[in-house]
Design a protein around this motif. Sequence first.
Motif, short mmCIF file in Angstrom:
data_model
loop_
_atom_site.label_atom_id
_atom_site.label_comp_id
_atom_site.label_asym_id
_atom_site.label_seq_id
_atom_site.Cartn_x
_atom_site.Cartn_y
_atom_site.Cartn_z
N GLY A 69 38.10 48.98 31.85
CA GLY A 69 38.97 49.51 33.19
C GLY A 69 38.41 50.75 33.74
O GLY A 69 39.05 51.33 34.59
N TYR A 70 37.25 50.91 33.49
CA TYR A 70 36.58 51.99 34.43
C TYR A 70 36.06 51.59 35.58
O TYR A 70 35.76 52.51 36.66
N VAL A 71 35.68 50.19 35.82
CA VAL A 71 35.21 49.90 37.05
C VAL A 71 35.97 48.52 37.69
O VAL A 71 36.47 47.70 36.55
N GLN A 72 36.20 48.42 38.88
CA GLN A 72 36.50 47.19 39.28
C GLN A 72 35.79 46.58 40.36
O GLN A 72 35.14 47.30 41.13
N ARG A 73 35.40 45.24 40.12
CA ARG A 73 34.29 44.53 40.75
C ARG A 73 35.10 43.47 41.56
O ARG A 73 36.09 42.72 41.41
N LYS A 74 34.63 43.54 42.97
CA LYS A 74 35.44 42.67 44.14
C LYS A 74 34.25 41.76 44.52
O LYS A 74 33.40 42.36 44.98
N VAL A 75 34.55 40.60 44.59
CA VAL A 75 33.52 39.45 45.18
C VAL A 75 33.07 39.69 46.54
O VAL A 75 34.23 39.87 47.30
N GLY A 76 32.15 40.16 46.93
CA GLY A 76 31.53 40.23 48.34
C GLY A 76 31.75 41.62 48.79
O GLY A 76 31.19 42.04 49.67
N ALA A 77 32.24 42.38 47.82
CA ALA A 77 32.46 43.86 48.23
C ALA A 77 31.76 44.78 47.47
O ALA A 77 30.98 45.98 47.83
N GLY A 78 31.61 44.39 46.09
CA GLY A 78 30.80 45.32 45.38
C GLY A 78 31.68 45.74 44.04
O GLY A 78 32.65 45.41 43.81
N SER A 79 31.00 46.81 43.36
CA SER A 79 31.75 47.39 42.12
C SER A 79 32.19 48.79 42.55
O SER A 79 31.41 49.74 43.14
#
Length: 486
Positions: A69-79
């Motif tokens: 839950g420390y990081v959220q990753r978005k496809v095409g956008a980054g972490s």
Amino acid sequence: MSALPTLFASHAQADLPLHEQLVRALRHAILDGHLTLASRLPATRTLAADLQLSRSTVELAYARLESEGYVQRKVGAGSFVAIAAQRQTAAPRKAAAGLSQRGQAIAEMGACRDGVNPLTQTSFFTGQPDSCAFPRELWGKLMQQRWKKDGEKLMRYGDPQGLPELRAAIASYLAQSRNVVCDASQIVILSSSQQAIQLTAQLLIDAGDTVWLEDPGYLGARNAMQSAGAAICPIPVDAEGMQIDEDTATKYPVPKLIYTTPSHQYPLGMAMSLTRRMALLEQAAAMKAWIIEDDYDGEFQYEQRPLPSLQGLDTQGRVIYMGTFSKVLFGSLRLAYLVLPPELVTPFTLARTAFDGHSNQLMQAVTADFINGGHFASHLRQMRTLYKSRRDLLIAQLAEHCPQLTLVNTSGGLQFAVWCPAGCEAKWAAAGIAQGLPMRPLSKFYLGEPQGEGFLMGYSSLSNDEIRLQVYTLGNIVDNSAPRTA
């Protein structure tokens, strides 16, 4: 990001795998505030090159931080960093030590926190209208017309009570839709409902005065009353709302102020019955207590027309009616209003000058044009239809994927509550954070002993696909099983 190699080196331990060392370094950087909320992490290829690690090592570390839950990753956008710093540095601790007792209490409790994290705004986000469905082009045209017509005048300082045109438009709307009895002279325009509650508490409460609050209830109201030095008295709610009867005045200390959300109780969602409304008005008059009627989303009823406002039933002038445009138009508009008994208008207007003077003149003028042109009524009709469809979808999806949850009072508003089995709230909340699905536990809204466990689930700002995905993820959590194939 240039500090990352140093941070990594400072957490190096030869007995740990490289990815574990990197996880610890990044975790500490986030918790200590070196990596701030919503900031973007380096791409895995870039960070691997900077730290002279393999890309798979960095990928493994990012995946671990995402699961925690420390990081959220978005496809095409980054972490992106998904939580705010949890540890205070020496400087903030020193500054906090200089706060007054009232200031410390305000800072520790906070108030309205909806919308503070742009990365989690689709996770059953509460109290947020759908900005994509707002008629932005029309609003832009109205702004241009107003700016061309009155731009120079609207650039000046304005009336602290509010733009007369907007006050007149609000009075007309409230009379027709909410049975509020008032004229424009009784309305004060403010920047938010929280400011309205805070102003009311500061003007009407002395240290030690008793305030009745619904339990569970809105945390922002609790904060405002406590910051004014009030003695908080929690009043339980049931299926008819705030539990007011002929014995209430003898069971609890006599209040100076009573705060209630009768149209759509926050957070449990029931409407206060007419019997209770009349009893509350009768007791408030007998005790010479003021009532704050917070009608924060009373416009959104899907099964039937809402009951008349408390203010419209009040014959003794004890009710202060409060509304906001943040829930019906868009959050950043920053316009709310109070409908005051006549004798309170002048002191409230004068006190407003000690807060922030007045609300944005241009936004007030455009909002008045939006109402007077019939666009407001049209927009509300469209939003009721849209939000009802999303509510219906959320109910259906929860029934399919989360039968362990019990739905509560789903007939109106922008969110509804659900009960979960005893002992599950904290466990499911932690699992939700780990899977990028933060939720709002109901136990947090209680002043006294929580009468159940559950969550507050928003739907108004979610697309249909987002609702399906969020509920599916929640279903995996409540089933405590391995992720299923969508």
